[in-house]
Scaffold this active site. Structure first.
Site, PDB file in Angstrom:
ATOM      1  N   ASP A  48      -4.753  -0.467   2.101  1.00 27.98           N
ATOM      2  CA  ASP A  48      -3.423  -1.058   1.943  1.00 27.98           C
ATOM      3  C   ASP A  48      -3.396  -2.486   2.464  1.00 27.98           C
ATOM      4  O   ASP A  48      -4.102  -2.827   3.417  1.00 27.98           O
ATOM      5  CB  ASP A  48      -2.388  -0.237   2.709  1.00 27.98           C
ATOM      6  CG  ASP A  48      -1.635   0.719   1.799  1.00 27.98           C
ATOM      7  OD1 ASP A  48      -1.737   0.588   0.576  1.00 27.98           O
ATOM      8  OD2 ASP A  48      -0.933   1.602   2.331  1.00 27.98           O
ATOM      9  N   ARG A  66      -4.639  -2.316  -6.742  1.00 27.82           N
ATOM     10  CA  ARG A  66      -3.247  -1.864  -6.840  1.00 27.82           C
ATOM     11  C   ARG A  66      -2.375  -3.114  -6.765  1.00 27.82           C
ATOM     12  O   ARG A  66      -2.455  -3.869  -5.792  1.00 27.82           O
ATOM     13  CB  ARG A  66      -2.923  -0.904  -5.696  1.00 27.82           C
ATOM     14  CG  ARG A  66      -1.530  -0.302  -5.743  1.00 27.82           C
ATOM     15  CD  ARG A  66      -1.394   0.745  -4.627  1.00 27.82           C
ATOM     16  NE  ARG A  66      -0.236   1.586  -4.837  1.00 27.82           N
ATOM     17  CZ  ARG A  66       0.885   1.536  -4.109  1.00 27.82           C
ATOM     18  NH1 ARG A  66       0.974   0.669  -3.112  1.00 27.82           N
ATOM     19  NH2 ARG A  66       1.881   2.331  -4.370  1.00 27.82           N
ATOM     20  N   THR A 103       4.943   0.018  -9.703  1.00 26.78           N
ATOM     21  CA  THR A 103       6.289  -0.528  -9.900  1.00 26.78           C
ATOM     22  C   THR A 103       7.232   0.561 -10.374  1.00 26.78           C
ATOM     23  O   THR A 103       6.804   1.542 -10.998  1.00 26.78           O
ATOM     24  CB  THR A 103       6.275  -1.678 -10.927  1.00 26.78           C
ATOM     25  OG1 THR A 103       7.582  -2.240 -11.018  1.00 26.78           O
ATOM     26  CG2 THR A 103       5.850  -1.190 -12.303  1.00 26.78           C
ATOM     27  N   ILE A 154      14.365   1.186   2.246  1.00 26.12           N
ATOM     28  CA  ILE A 154      15.790   0.886   2.212  1.00 26.12           C
ATOM     29  C   ILE A 154      16.005  -0.594   1.892  1.00 26.12           C
ATOM     30  O   ILE A 154      16.957  -0.974   1.209  1.00 26.12           O
ATOM     31  CB  ILE A 154      16.459   1.236   3.557  1.00 26.12           C
ATOM     32  CG1 ILE A 154      16.229   2.716   3.875  1.00 26.12           C
ATOM     33  CG2 ILE A 154      17.942   0.932   3.531  1.00 26.12           C
ATOM     34  CD1 ILE A 154      16.592   3.657   2.756  1.00 26.12           C
ATOM     35  N   GLU A 213      14.445  -2.418  -0.072  1.00 23.96           N
ATOM     36  CA  GLU A 213      14.095  -2.795  -1.441  1.00 23.96           C
ATOM     37  C   GLU A 213      15.293  -2.813  -2.388  1.00 23.96           C
ATOM     38  O   GLU A 213      15.351  -3.633  -3.302  1.00 23.96           O
ATOM     39  CB  GLU A 213      13.023  -1.841  -1.979  1.00 23.96           C
ATOM     40  CG  GLU A 213      11.666  -2.077  -1.360  1.00 23.96           C
ATOM     41  CD  GLU A 213      10.629  -1.071  -1.818  1.00 23.96           C
ATOM     42  OE1 GLU A 213       9.445  -1.309  -1.572  1.00 23.96           O
ATOM     43  OE2 GLU A 213      11.004  -0.035  -2.399  1.00 23.96           O
TER      44      GLU A 213
END
Length: 310
Positions: A135, A187, A229, A293, A295
């Site tokens: 990540d 990714r 997405t 939250i 986003e």
């Protein structure tokens, strides 16, 4: 700009201890929409449930910015255990790991501990035919994460390890170009950290345009791309792009967050696309929950309604 201001406001408020205490005490029932549980078995059951709808899983043990080698090694041991548990459950393990959680930035016996532990984790994943996604975190960690990704691909190949590019960072397209000799598995995300405008694009339209460019470039280069997405406009554009350019459905997948747009995930899987849900779990769920939250404004209302019901 409005999106940036909204994200900043939510993340600033969520960083206050009183707010964190309130959400932790009353918000777990709501958080379970986004977080699969607090232990590995709960997360594995979530993957098995998704498989019924033809959706794959990407498991992520939550935890950020470990502060000692001992706790970093403990976290790495839990990830190794997760890989073994998933394999024992009949799954091909696919996990995401934040290098900060396993010791990135700590030097032990002359080597970065994050890289040492990442080697152990990728080796275990390879043993089970699985995959590890490194990540991406906030911008000060990008250089080291990409350097360690390069080292791991050199040692294990790109079939078992990939990483993430965040389209809101101005540097992302340059980073993509620099990685191409690796034929990397990437990714592509927009980015969820609160970053200064000196390093990250403040306007959504610019972020979205950069996102499309990264996805299309990765596809045209013939490298595997994870299209992460929930934006239906981008999903539709990707569908048109692969059709127009003859891109195989085996060359990419759509990735979405656990608990968000389940309808879209099921629809894409039913239409023959490879779909994978990012499934976080663990006791350290609050920072992840806060970013979700931040986003979308609708997520705030969902949380408030849930907490009031509690």
């Amino acid at each position: 700009m409005i999106d940036q201001l909204y994200r900043k406001a939510v993340l600033t408020v969520s960083g206050q201890r009183s707010i964190e205490s309130l959400v932790r005490s009353r918000g777990w029932g709501v958080a379970q929409r986004f977080v699969a549980g607090e232990d590995a078995q709960s997360a594995i059951r979530a993957v098995q449930d998704l498989h019924k709808d033809g959706i794959l899983g990407n498991l992520d043990l939550l935890g950020e910015f470990v502060t000692s080698p001992d706790t970093a090694n403990e976290f790495a041991a839990k990830v190794l255990g997760l890989l073994s548990d998933a394999h024992a459950a009949g799954l091909k393990p696919y996990v995401s790991v934040k290098l900060s959680s396993i010791g990135q930035g700590m030097t032990v016996e002359g080597e970065d501990l994050g890289l040492t532990n990442a080697r152990r984790i990728v080796a275990r994943a390879r043993e089970y035919g699985g995959f590890v996604c490194l990540d991406m975190e906030d911008h000060p960690r990008v250089d080291q994460t990409l350097a360690q990704f390069r080292t791991l691909v050199g040692e294990f190949g790109n079939e078992h390890v990939g990483t993430v590019l965040q389209s809101y960072l101005y540097r992302a397209e340059g980073d993509w170009a620099d990685l191409q000799d690796l034929r990397p598995n990437l990714r592509i995300v927009k980015g969820a950290y609160l970053e200064p405008e000196t390093v990250a694009m403040p306007d959504k339209a610019d972020v979205d345009a950069a996102y499309r460019r990264l996805v299309y470039a990765q596809m045209k280069a013939g490298n595997y791309v994870n299209v992460a997405t929930h934006d239906e406009g981008i999903v539709a554009d990707v569908e048109h792009f692969v059709l127009a350019h003859g891109i195989s459905r085996e060359a990419f997948e759509f990735q979405m967050l656990y608990g968000i747009r389940r309808d879209l995930q099921k629809d894409l899987a039913a239409r023959g696309y490879r779909v994978r849900a990012y499934i976080p779990y663990g006791r350290d769920w609050y920072p992840y929950f806060s970013r979700r939250i931040a986003e979308r404004p609708a997520n705030v209302m969902f949380v408030l309604r849930g907490m009031l019901k509690g």
